[in-house]
Design an enzyme around this catalytic site. Structure first.
Site, short mmCIF file in Angstrom:
data_model
loop_
_atom_site.label_atom_id
_atom_site.label_comp_id
_atom_site.label_asym_id
_atom_site.label_seq_id
_atom_site.Cartn_x
_atom_site.Cartn_y
_atom_site.Cartn_z
N LYS A 164 -3.57 -3.08 5.60
CA LYS A 164 -3.20 -4.44 6.01
C LYS A 164 -1.83 -4.56 6.95
CE LYS A 164 -5.12 -5.96 1.44
NZ LYS A 164 -5.28 -6.26 0.01
N GLN A 191 -0.32 -7.99 -3.94
CA GLN A 191 -1.28 -7.06 -3.91
C GLN A 191 -1.73 -6.70 -5.74
OE1 GLN A 191 -3.02 -5.39 -1.54
NE2 GLN A 191 -4.11 -4.11 -3.01
N ASP A 209 -5.14 -14.84 0.69
CA ASP A 209 -6.06 -14.12 -0.07
C ASP A 209 -7.37 -15.15 -0.32
OD1 ASP A 209 -6.08 -11.31 -0.93
OD2 ASP A 209 -4.52 -11.71 -1.98
N1 GUN Z 1 -6.42 -5.42 -4.47
C1 GUN Z 1 -7.48 -5.09 -4.21
N2 GUN Z 1 -8.11 -5.80 -3.25
C2 GUN Z 1 -7.47 -6.83 -3.00
C3 GUN Z 1 -7.24 -8.05 -2.33
O1 GUN Z 1 -8.23 -8.02 -1.41
N3 GUN Z 1 -6.18 -8.86 -2.21
C4 GUN Z 1 -5.08 -8.70 -3.16
N4 GUN Z 1 -4.24 -9.36 -3.31
N5 GUN Z 1 -5.03 -7.65 -4.05
C5 GUN Z 1 -6.08 -6.60 -3.66
#
Ligand code: GUN
Length: 293
Positions: free
Chosen positions: A54, A98, A121
């Site tokens: 990210k 996350q 998200d």
């Molecule tokens: N953990 C695995 N995929 C994601 C995601 O798309 N967003 C978040 N916040 N945590 C994750």
């Protein structure tokens, strides 16, 4: 028949490049550089990989990324306090916590604390609710990324039978809402579904998001179907695989996503678009404040 590949790596790179162009245009207009705050609790290795991806995408998009690495023992109230501070920080446009979080923290409470306008998200009940009533705003990244991939295969999805396997809050449920919004007839399968093979066999569009390797057998796939595999599973030998038996499925389907290189990069690309959108929402909120003065 051998299915055509829905290349998420390629499409996501195009999307991120498009965001970079828009961010440069903002800089030219002296608008704020979009900024994404990423909170990671603990050091789960898989989460660290996702977070790194990210942050690298932010660099490519010209988005500022702010990293908050908290110890696994952080308390829920400390985490909520950080989210509250970031909600009030006008230089932060998007907040991402996350997942998964340690067991002593209630993830739903934390996600609900993120201001809906900064919920890049797309997990907040307000944003999922908006999608449910056909007023989407910040859309859940993986389901909307899947829709962008599906658009490569289907100019119009109206009337197609879409089957979603998995009913999680973050993928399966918003995925069903996206497909409904696109005019599909939607079936969602979950742990109580009686005959999964029978449901899968009806799918013109099949989206599988469970996290169990080989859950969907290739021979169940309707010939000519479009198959989207959201699962990313690590096998004992270290290889990654999805939830769908790829080799047999790709001999029957018309279109299929690879794992890796299908849905995964699309999630990150939509996160970049959402952060840009959140920055624009913040601009508009400021303009409204000025108008009210
Ligand atoms: N953990 C695995 N995929 C994601 C995601 O798309 N967003 C978040 N916040 N945590 C994750």
């Amino acid at each position: 028949m051998s299915a055509l590949i829905l290349d998420g790596k390629k499409l996501s790179a195009e999307i991120v490049a498009g965001v970079a162009v828009e961010v440069s245009a903002r800089v030219q207009q002296s608008l704020t550089v979009p900024a994404l705050a990423v909170i990671q609790v603990g050091e789960d290795p898989a989460s660290s990989v996702y977070v790194r991806n990210k942050r690298q995408a932010c660099e490519r998009a010209g988005i500022r990324s702010l990293m908050y690495a908290l110890p696994a023992a952080v308390t829920q109230s400390e985490l909520l306090a950080l989210v509250g501070t970031l909600n009030h920080n006008t230089l932060v446009h998007g907040i991402l916590v996350q997942l998964p979080l340690p067991a002593h923290i209630d993830a739903a409470t934390v996600l609900e604390r993120i201001h809906p306008n900064k919920d890049v998200d797309g997990f907040h009940p307000c944003n999922i609710g908006r999608l449910a009533v056909r007023m989407p705003d910040l859309r859940s990244c993986t389901p909307y990324g899947v829709m962008r991939l599906l658009a490569l295969a289907h100019a119009d999805m109206k009337g197609l039978h879409a089957v979603v396997v998995g009913a999680s809050n973050h993928v399966g449920r918003p995925m069903g809402l996206e497909l409904l919004l696109a005019g599909c007839t939607v079936t969602t399968c979950h742990r109580f579904t009686r005959d999964l093979a029978e449901q899968v066999a009806k799918a013109d569009i099949l989206v599988v998001a469970v996290g169990r390797p080989g859950l969907v057998r290739g021979e169940w796939i309707k010939p000519g179907a479009t198959v989207i595999d959201v699962g990313i599973n690590r096998l004992a030998d270290g290889r990654l695989c999805g939830d769908v038996e790829f080799d047999v499925a790709s001999a029957r389907a018309a279109w299929i996503t690879p794992v890796p290189g299908g849905v995964g990069p699309m999630t990150v690309a939509i996160l970049m678009e959402n952060t840009l959108r959140a920055a624009r929402k913040a601009d508009m909120a400021l303009t409204e404040e000025e108008l009210a003065e």
